[in-house]
Design an enzyme around this catalytic site. Structure first.
Site, PDB file in Angstrom:
ATOM      1  N   LYS A  83     -15.204 -64.296  -9.866  1.00 19.16           N
ATOM      2  CA  LYS A  83     -16.406 -63.600 -10.333  1.00 19.16           C
ATOM      3  C   LYS A  83     -17.497 -64.621 -10.613  1.00 19.16           C
ATOM      4  O   LYS A  83     -17.446 -65.354 -11.589  1.00 19.16           O
ATOM      5  CB  LYS A  83     -16.112 -62.763 -11.570  1.00 19.16           C
ATOM      6  CG  LYS A  83     -17.092 -61.616 -11.638  1.00 19.16           C
ATOM      7  CD  LYS A  83     -16.649 -60.531 -12.566  1.00 19.16           C
ATOM      8  CE  LYS A  83     -17.397 -59.255 -12.248  1.00 19.16           C
ATOM      9  NZ  LYS A  83     -17.294 -58.280 -13.322  1.00 19.16           N
ATOM     10  N   TRP A 107     -18.430 -60.178  -7.472  1.00 21.30           N
ATOM     11  CA  TRP A 107     -17.157 -60.613  -6.908  1.00 21.30           C
ATOM     12  C   TRP A 107     -17.288 -61.414  -5.622  1.00 21.30           C
ATOM     13  O   TRP A 107     -18.118 -61.111  -4.782  1.00 21.30           O
ATOM     14  CB  TRP A 107     -16.284 -59.396  -6.572  1.00 21.30           C
ATOM     15  CG  TRP A 107     -15.782 -58.652  -7.754  1.00 21.30           C
ATOM     16  CD1 TRP A 107     -16.008 -57.333  -8.028  1.00 21.30           C
ATOM     17  CD2 TRP A 107     -14.966 -59.142  -8.810  1.00 21.30           C
ATOM     18  NE1 TRP A 107     -15.371 -56.989  -9.187  1.00 21.30           N
ATOM     19  CE2 TRP A 107     -14.725 -58.069  -9.694  1.00 21.30           C
ATOM     20  CE3 TRP A 107     -14.401 -60.391  -9.105  1.00 21.30           C
ATOM     21  CZ2 TRP A 107     -13.961 -58.204 -10.842  1.00 21.30           C
ATOM     22  CZ3 TRP A 107     -13.643 -60.520 -10.257  1.00 21.30           C
ATOM     23  CH2 TRP A 107     -13.432 -59.438 -11.113  1.00 21.30           C
ATOM     24  N   THR A 156     -16.325 -51.485  -5.081  1.00 25.04           N
ATOM     25  CA  THR A 156     -15.963 -52.737  -5.736  1.00 25.04           C
ATOM     26  C   THR A 156     -15.141 -53.563  -4.750  1.00 25.04           C
ATOM     27  O   THR A 156     -14.466 -53.000  -3.900  1.00 25.04           O
ATOM     28  CB  THR A 156     -15.167 -52.474  -7.028  1.00 25.04           C
ATOM     29  OG1 THR A 156     -14.787 -53.714  -7.600  1.00 25.04           O
ATOM     30  CG2 THR A 156     -13.922 -51.643  -6.796  1.00 25.04           C
ATOM     31  N   GLU A 183     -13.953 -49.339 -11.952  1.00 26.87           N
ATOM     32  CA  GLU A 183     -13.018 -48.213 -12.008  1.00 26.87           C
ATOM     33  C   GLU A 183     -13.044 -47.509 -13.358  1.00 26.87           C
ATOM     34  O   GLU A 183     -12.414 -46.477 -13.546  1.00 26.87           O
ATOM     35  CB  GLU A 183     -11.578 -48.705 -11.732  1.00 26.87           C
ATOM     36  CG  GLU A 183     -11.325 -49.102 -10.282  1.00 26.87           C
ATOM     37  CD  GLU A 183     -11.631 -50.572  -9.995  1.00 26.87           C
ATOM     38  OE1 GLU A 183     -12.431 -51.173 -10.736  1.00 26.87           O
ATOM     39  OE2 GLU A 183     -11.071 -51.118  -9.027  1.00 26.87           O
TER      40      GLU A 183
HETATM   41  P1  AMP Z   1     -16.399 -55.035 -12.105  1.00 25.04           P
HETATM   42  O1  AMP Z   1     -15.546 -53.982 -11.524  1.00 25.04           O
HETATM   43  O2  AMP Z   1     -17.200 -55.769 -11.096  1.00 25.04           O
HETATM   44  O3  AMP Z   1     -17.220 -54.524 -13.229  1.00 25.04           O
HETATM   45  O4  AMP Z   1     -15.437 -56.154 -12.701  1.00 25.04           O
HETATM   46  C1  AMP Z   1     -14.457 -55.870 -13.662  1.00 25.04           C
HETATM   47  C2  AMP Z   1     -13.726 -57.121 -14.040  1.00 25.04           C
HETATM   48  O5  AMP Z   1     -14.628 -58.098 -14.550  1.00 25.04           O
HETATM   49  C3  AMP Z   1     -12.687 -56.958 -15.105  1.00 25.04           C
HETATM   50  O6  AMP Z   1     -11.468 -56.449 -14.624  1.00 25.04           O
HETATM   51  C4  AMP Z   1     -12.560 -58.387 -15.633  1.00 25.04           C
HETATM   52  O7  AMP Z   1     -11.743 -59.173 -14.787  1.00 25.04           O
HETATM   53  C5  AMP Z   1     -13.981 -58.886 -15.533  1.00 25.04           C
HETATM   54  N1  AMP Z   1     -14.672 -58.696 -16.816  1.00 25.04           N
HETATM   55  C6  AMP Z   1     -15.516 -57.698 -17.160  1.00 25.04           C
HETATM   56  N2  AMP Z   1     -15.974 -57.863 -18.418  1.00 25.04           N
HETATM   57  C7  AMP Z   1     -15.390 -58.986 -18.896  1.00 25.04           C
HETATM   58  C8  AMP Z   1     -15.437 -59.694 -20.146  1.00 25.04           C
HETATM   59  N3  AMP Z   1     -16.186 -59.294 -21.164  1.00 25.04           N
HETATM   60  N4  AMP Z   1     -14.674 -60.803 -20.254  1.00 25.04           N
HETATM   61  C9  AMP Z   1     -13.909 -61.244 -19.234  1.00 25.04           C
HETATM   62  N5  AMP Z   1     -13.839 -60.634 -18.045  1.00 25.04           N
HETATM   63  C10 AMP Z   1     -14.561 -59.515 -17.877  1.00 25.04           C
END
Ligand code: AMP
Length: 542
Positions: free
Chosen positions: A440, A445, A187, A332
């Protein structure tokens, strides 16, 4: 006194053997990079995964060694999921949207011994291979007829179907330690290089149990599941494992993620449940809206990775009678942490109020514990008003990063998510902000620090700050604020061109705003939240 129950390790391979024995005839349908649609069953999957496990052993891939993949969602990728993890090596899925320098860094950091890739990604492999410090075996995930006749991969390129054909289909999945590593996913960190999250067999199986439940992703043997979320992004939210556990039909979209292709697949394969980020659903809704179509089979869609807007939830439910499951998770967290499933009393609410509930990210799955804390680390009340840093702990939460020499990210045994949230008295969590410094875009990311570093290489830039600005299509896009050096007249176009070749194309900021100064806090740190407040709507109003 000890309980008198069997001790059977929780292993990824057991999901496959269960699917083969109990749902052997269930279908797996894949759109392939070769352009056609491929169909087979869980029985075929299991047999080919065993062949592949033998092939990996013949290539000399030993226990704990990493097997890299650069691939779309498809049956061959699914075979690798089980052949690699099941045989005791570690499945390492890489994100092909990353810049080639980052991919090379990750290949080397993970010490992948072998890399399997879809033909689409041959040019990426050709660019990454010369940058690699350690040698790898490369395997093109195709048959002999489609093997590239010319390529620039510096060493021999192997053919996936040749490997399968040349291997025996008898393989006994080893009885591994359930705490041993099963898969690895990187990530984008908020600082420095991407970080690897190393899932164990145990964490994967426990996550699968919990994520399949009715109030979670609600999966059953009667479902036809379309994971649009990539298998390279946190194991497609666990759906390949969940489908095996419950015996659901699986439908893989391959590289075709546009609204038209997805709609054809949903209708053609009578998909009942799909999962993806809001950006993908926007494309689908636009396509279906334009042709005044409807969904004849789809009943539920899981929307996560970024916030699901009330407008999107309303459109799916009002116009198409497709229930929305708003979910939150992280790499994570394997990734599912919360899902917004109603409690009994919500069912009686007027429609608009129910949609308002669905704008929240939802309540924790059993197995995940969460809390919000203030700046002093004190837990804050679950009153739906107080907002604080969201911390989590549980069976499928990372306690450190792969190969990290740094200190554990945990705070008193809790993982700080970098999200800022409120929690209401019903336990529904609602993200209000993000303290981590990342953007995002379309579910993937972008590191604001990397963007700032590139901008600062420009001789006429005194200071550069990159923030996430809301965007109607991509949810967020990078916006760059620049203080020019005295006497400089560098303009947006020149500065934007400076990014070419230095970052992945889609990482390039959409716009640059020149400012006289940026607000600094007491310790000299840029006050990004102040800038986000001021410029956060730049792309909505521009
Ligand atoms: P990732 O590790 O790429 O899956 O990203 C995780 C991050 O995405 C989280 O810590 C949030 O900041 C964002 N995220 C994931 N799901 C949501 C959601 N339903 N609403 C808002 N932000 C989200």
């Amino acid at each position: 006194m000890e309980g008198l129950m069997m001790q059977q390790p929780l292993l990824v391979a057991s999901l496959l053997t269960h699917a083969e024995r109990h749902h052997g005839g269930q279908e797996i349908v894949s759109r392939r990079v070769e352009g056609d649609i491929h169909r087979y069953t869980y029985r075929d999957l299991a047999q080919r995964a065993r062949r592949l496990a033998n092939a990996l052993a013949a290539l000399g891939i030993g226990p704990g060694e990493r097997v890299g993949t650069l691939a779309w969602n498809g049956y061959r990728h699914m075979e690798l999921y089980f052949a690699a993890s099941g045989s005791g090596s570690v499945l390492h899925t890489l994100n092909p949207r990353l810049h080639v320098d980052q991919l090379a860094y990750i290949f080397d950091h993970a010490e992948d011994r072998v890399v399997f890739f879809d033909l689409t990604f041959l040019p990426l492999i050709e660019s990454a291979a010369p940058l690699l410090k350690s040698p790898k075996i490369f395997v093109a995930m195709t048959d002999r007829a489609h093997m590239p006749s010319k390529h620039n991969v510096p060493i021999m390129l192997m053919c996936y179907e040749d490997l399968i054909k040349g291997s025996n289909d008898e393989f006994d999945w080893p009885l591994l330690d359930e705490n041993s590593a099963a898969s690895l996913c990187y990530t984008s960190g908020t600082t420095g290089n991407p970080k690897g999250v190393l899932y164990s067999h145990r964490s994967t199986v426990l996550h699968t149990y919990a994520a399949a439940l009715p109030d979670s992703l609600n999966c059953s043997a009667r479902d036809s599941i379309l994971p649009v979320v990539p298998m390279f992004h946190v194991n497609a939210w666990g759906l390949p494992y969940i489908a095996c556990m419950v015996g659901a039909k699986l439908v893989f979209p391959g590289p075709a993620l546009d609204g038209k292709s997805l709609y054809e697949l949903i209708e053609g394969e009578q998909v009942t449940l799909s999962a993806g980020v809001p950006t993908v659903w926007q494309g689908l809704l636009t396509h279906v809206g334009e042709r005044r179509g409807e969904f004849s089979s789809m009943r539920r869609t899981v929307i996560g990775g970024a916030a699901c807007s009330t407008a999107m939830a309303t459109e799916f439910q009002e116009q198409y009678r497709v229930d929305v499951l708003h979910a939150w998770g992280m790499t994570e967290l394997s990734p599912v942490g919360t899902v917004c499933s109603f409690k009994a009393h919500h069912e009686a609410l007027p429609r608009q109020d129910r949609y308002a509930v669905q704008s929240k990210q939802g309540r924790a799955l059993f197995g995940i514990d969460m809390k919000i804390v203030g700046p002093d680390g004190e837990a804050m009340p679950w009153d739906g008003v107080a907002a604080g840093d969201l911390l989590v702990r549980g069976h499928w939460v990372a306690m450190n990063y792969f190969g990290s020499e740094g200190a554990s990210p945990l705070r008193d045994g809790w993982f700080p998510t970098g999200d800022v949230a409120k929690i209401d008295p019903d336990g529904f969590m609602h993200i209000t902000d993000r303290s981590k410094d990342v953007i995002k875009s379309g579910g993937e990311w972008i590191s604001s620090i990397d963007i700032e570093n590139v901008a600062c290489l420009h001789p006429q830039v005194a200071m550069a700050v990159c923030i996430a600005a809301r965007h109607p299509k991509w949810d967020e896009r990078p916006l760059l604020l620049v203080v020019r050096k005295p006497g400089s007249d560098v303009d947006s176009q020149a500065l934007l061109e400076f990014f070419d070749g230095r970052v992945a194309k889609w990482w390039k900021p959409d716009a640059i705003v020149f400012v006289e100064s940026v607000p600094l806090g007491g310790t000299g740190k840029v006050l990004k939240n102040q800038l986000r407040e001021q410029y956060g709507d730049y792309y909505l109003t521009a």
